[in-house]
Design a protein around this motif. Structure first.
Motif, PDB file in Angstrom:
ATOM      1  N   ARG A  46       0.829  -1.209   0.000  1.00 16.19           N
ATOM      2  CA  ARG A  46       0.000   0.000   0.000  1.00 16.19           C
ATOM      3  C   ARG A  46       0.862   1.257   0.000  1.00 16.19           C
ATOM      4  O   ARG A  46       0.570   2.227  -0.702  1.00 16.19           O
ATOM      5  N   PHE A  47       1.960   1.232   0.768  1.00 19.11           N
ATOM      6  CA  PHE A  47       2.876   2.376   0.805  1.00 19.11           C
ATOM      7  C   PHE A  47       3.543   2.593  -0.549  1.00 19.11           C
ATOM      8  O   PHE A  47       3.676   3.727  -1.012  1.00 19.11           O
ATOM      9  N   LEU A  48       3.977   1.518  -1.185  1.00 15.58           N
ATOM     10  CA  LEU A  48       4.633   1.652  -2.490  1.00 15.58           C
ATOM     11  C   LEU A  48       3.665   2.151  -3.565  1.00 15.58           C
ATOM     12  O   LEU A  48       4.027   2.990  -4.397  1.00 15.58           O
ATOM     13  N   ILE A  49       2.450   1.645  -3.570  1.00 18.24           N
ATOM     14  CA  ILE A  49       1.452   2.113  -4.547  1.00 18.24           C
ATOM     15  C   ILE A  49       1.120   3.585  -4.301  1.00 18.24           C
ATOM     16  O   ILE A  49       1.056   4.393  -5.225  1.00 18.24           O
ATOM     17  N   GLY A  50       0.907   3.955  -3.041  1.00 16.86           N
ATOM     18  CA  GLY A  50       0.630   5.354  -2.708  1.00 16.86           C
ATOM     19  C   GLY A  50       1.782   6.266  -3.049  1.00 16.86           C
ATOM     20  O   GLY A  50       1.594   7.377  -3.573  1.00 16.86           O
ATOM     21  N   GLY A  51       3.008   5.813  -2.771  1.00 14.70           N
ATOM     22  CA  GLY A  51       4.188   6.614  -3.130  1.00 14.70           C
ATOM     23  C   GLY A  51       4.325   6.769  -4.628  1.00 14.70           C
ATOM     24  O   GLY A  51       4.720   7.828  -5.126  1.00 14.70           O
ATOM     25  N   GLY A  52       4.011   5.703  -5.371  1.00 17.28           N
ATOM     26  CA  GLY A  52       4.045   5.785  -6.840  1.00 17.28           C
ATOM     27  C   GLY A  52       3.032   6.780  -7.371  1.00 17.28           C
ATOM     28  O   GLY A  52       3.338   7.551  -8.296  1.00 17.28           O
ATOM     29  N   LEU A  53       1.834   6.784  -6.781  1.00 16.47           N
ATOM     30  CA  LEU A  53       0.822   7.759  -7.211  1.00 16.47           C
ATOM     31  C   LEU A  53       1.245   9.186  -6.868  1.00 16.47           C
ATOM     32  O   LEU A  53       1.018  10.116  -7.647  1.00 16.47           O
ATOM     33  N   LEU A  54       1.862   9.360  -5.700  1.00 20.66           N
ATOM     34  CA  LEU A  54       2.366  10.688  -5.339  1.00 20.66           C
ATOM     35  C   LEU A  54       3.463  11.148  -6.300  1.00 20.66           C
ATOM     36  O   LEU A  54       3.501  12.321  -6.695  1.00 20.66           O
ATOM     37  N   LEU A  55       4.341  10.240  -6.686  1.00 20.87           N
ATOM     38  CA  LEU A  55       5.394  10.600  -7.646  1.00 20.87           C
ATOM     39  C   LEU A  55       4.814  10.911  -9.022  1.00 20.87           C
ATOM     40  O   LEU A  55       5.305  11.813  -9.712  1.00 20.87           O
ATOM     41  N   CYS A  56       3.764  10.188  -9.425  1.00 22.86           N
ATOM     42  CA  CYS A  56       3.098  10.511 -10.699  1.00 22.86           C
ATOM     43  C   CYS A  56       2.483  11.911 -10.639  1.00 22.86           C
ATOM     44  O   CYS A  56       2.575  12.672 -11.606  1.00 22.86           O
ATOM     45  N   GLY A  57       1.860  12.247  -9.508  1.00 20.23           N
ATOM     46  CA  GLY A  57       1.314  13.591  -9.343  1.00 20.23           C
ATOM     47  C   GLY A  57       2.385  14.654  -9.398  1.00 20.23           C
ATOM     48  O   GLY A  57       2.208  15.708 -10.009  1.00 20.23           O
ATOM     49  N   LEU A  58       3.533  14.385  -8.777  1.00 22.32           N
ATOM     50  CA  LEU A  58       4.651  15.324  -8.812  1.00 22.32           C
ATOM     51  C   LEU A  58       5.180  15.490 -10.234  1.00 22.32           C
ATOM     52  O   LEU A  58       5.481  16.609 -10.663  1.00 22.32           O
ATOM     53  N   ALA A  59       5.287  14.388 -10.975  1.00 25.68           N
ATOM     54  CA  ALA A  59       5.756  14.468 -12.370  1.00 25.68           C
ATOM     55  C   ALA A  59       4.789  15.285 -13.219  1.00 25.68           C
ATOM     56  O   ALA A  59       5.211  16.088 -14.067  1.00 25.68           O
ATOM     57  N   ILE A  60       3.500  15.126 -12.992  1.00 22.71           N
ATOM     58  CA  ILE A  60       2.510  15.903 -13.749  1.00 22.71           C
ATOM     59  C   ILE A  60       2.629  17.389 -13.402  1.00 22.71           C
ATOM     60  O   ILE A  60       2.523  18.251 -14.276  1.00 22.71           O
ATOM     61  N   PHE A  61       2.870  17.710 -12.134  1.00 18.06           N
ATOM     62  CA  PHE A  61       3.065  19.108 -11.753  1.00 18.06           C
ATOM     63  C   PHE A  61       4.309  19.695 -12.423  1.00 18.06           C
ATOM     64  O   PHE A  61       4.306  20.853 -12.845  1.00 18.06           O
ATOM     65  N   ILE A  62       5.373  18.925 -12.534  1.00 10.96           N
ATOM     66  CA  ILE A  62       6.589  19.410 -13.195  1.00 10.96           C
ATOM     67  C   ILE A  62       6.327  19.660 -14.672  1.00 10.96           C
ATOM     68  O   ILE A  62       6.743  20.686 -15.234  1.00 10.96           O
ATOM     69  N   ILE A  63       5.608  18.747 -15.331  1.00  5.78           N
ATOM     70  CA  ILE A  63       5.256  18.942 -16.742  1.00  5.78           C
ATOM     71  C   ILE A  63       4.367  20.174 -16.899  1.00  5.78           C
ATOM     72  O   ILE A  63       4.514  20.947 -17.850  1.00  5.78           O
ATOM     73  N   GLU A  64       3.466  20.380 -15.944  1.00 11.81           N
ATOM     74  CA  GLU A  64       2.598  21.560 -15.986  1.00 11.81           C
ATOM     75  C   GLU A  64       3.413  22.844 -15.891  1.00 11.81           C
ATOM     76  O   GLU A  64       3.186  23.795 -16.645  1.00 11.81           O
ATOM     77  N   ILE A  65       4.379  22.880 -14.999  1.00  9.50           N
ATOM     78  CA  ILE A  65       5.205  24.075 -14.838  1.00  9.50           C
ATOM     79  C   ILE A  65       6.003  24.350 -16.110  1.00  9.50           C
ATOM     80  O   ILE A  65       6.116  25.496 -16.551  1.00  9.50           O
ATOM     81  N   ILE A  66       6.542  23.305 -16.719  1.00  4.63           N
ATOM     82  CA  ILE A  66       7.267  23.482 -17.980  1.00  4.63           C
ATOM     83  C   ILE A  66       6.338  24.035 -19.054  1.00  4.63           C
ATOM     84  O   ILE A  66       6.696  24.945 -19.803  1.00  4.63           O
ATOM     85  N   GLY A  67       5.115  23.504 -19.134  1.00  6.35           N
ATOM     86  CA  GLY A  67       4.152  23.989 -20.118  1.00  6.35           C
ATOM     87  C   GLY A  67       3.755  25.433 -19.897  1.00  6.35           C
ATOM     88  O   GLY A  67       3.621  26.207 -20.847  1.00  6.35           O
ATOM     89  N   VAL A  68       3.603  25.820 -18.641  1.00  9.68           N
ATOM     90  CA  VAL A  68       3.222  27.204 -18.346  1.00  9.68           C
ATOM     91  C   VAL A  68       4.327  28.166 -18.762  1.00  9.68           C
ATOM     92  O   VAL A  68       4.060  29.244 -19.297  1.00  9.68           O
ATOM     93  N   PHE A  69       5.571  27.794 -18.577  1.00  7.92           N
ATOM     94  CA  PHE A  69       6.666  28.686 -18.938  1.00  7.92           C
ATOM     95  C   PHE A  69       7.018  28.632 -20.422  1.00  7.92           C
ATOM     96  O   PHE A  69       7.575  29.578 -20.960  1.00  7.92           O
ATOM     97  N   ARG A  70       6.706  27.531 -21.105  1.00  5.50           N
ATOM     98  CA  ARG A  70       7.097  27.400 -22.516  1.00  5.50           C
ATOM     99  C   ARG A  70       6.088  28.039 -23.470  1.00  5.50           C
ATOM    100  O   ARG A  70       6.462  28.579 -24.503  1.00  5.50           O
ATOM    101  N   PHE A  71       4.791  27.949 -23.156  1.00  9.51           N
ATOM    102  CA  PHE A  71       3.778  28.501 -24.055  1.00  9.51           C
ATOM    103  C   PHE A  71       3.782  30.018 -23.979  1.00  9.51           C
ATOM    104  O   PHE A  71       4.045  30.611 -22.943  1.00  9.51           O
ATOM    105  N   ARG A  72       3.449  30.662 -25.103  1.00  7.68           N
ATOM    106  CA  ARG A  72       3.470  32.121 -25.157  1.00  7.68           C
ATOM    107  C   ARG A  72       2.088  32.741 -24.975  1.00  7.68           C
ATOM    108  O   ARG A  72       1.952  33.779 -24.351  1.00  7.68           O
TER     109      ARG A  72
END
Length: 117
Positions: free
Chosen positions: A8-34
């Motif tokens: 349960r801890f590993l699955i939850g940690g994996g989901l948290l890391l997926c959420g963090l990766a999506i936030f990083i992609i979001e930040i890149i998209g916000v700064f890259r688009f004009r």
């Protein structure tokens, strides 16, 4: 019982890391688009999906109890409110944009009937 908690801890940690990766992609998209609507789309999609994954990871880690029910209700609220607020902000941007021709083409129904595109 300890094995189930580790899984349960590993699955939850994996989901948290997926959420963090999506936030990083979001930040890149916000700064890259004009254009502001492209930036807003990246931010809105990233927030909705990233928060969903992060809170789902917290639900899995905390177990299925009253706290997980409250976290699930937060996910439902955010999934309904974030797209609506993003849509309203986008409509405001489109109606108040002074340089519409610079950002997008305006097509009317009469132009389409005459064969213009």
């Amino acid at each position: 019982m300890a094995v189930i908690e580790w899984i349960r801890f590993l699955i939850g940690g994996g989901l948290l890391l997926c959420g963090l990766a999506i936030f990083i992609i979001e930040i890149i998209g916000v700064f890259r688009f004009r254009y502001v609507l492209n930036r807003m789309h990246a931010a809105a999609m990233g927030d909705t999906l990233g928060i969903g994954f992060a809170l789902l990871g917290l639900i899995v880690i905390s177990g299925f109890n009253f706290t997980s029910l409250k976290l699930f209700l937060v996910i439902v609220f955010l999934w309904f409110s974030s797209p609506v607020s993003s849509h309203l902000i986008a409509r405001l941007e489109v109606t108040t944009d002074e340089e519409k021709e610079k950002h997008y083409d305006i097509i009317s129904i009469n132009d389409h009937d005459k064969g213009k595109t």
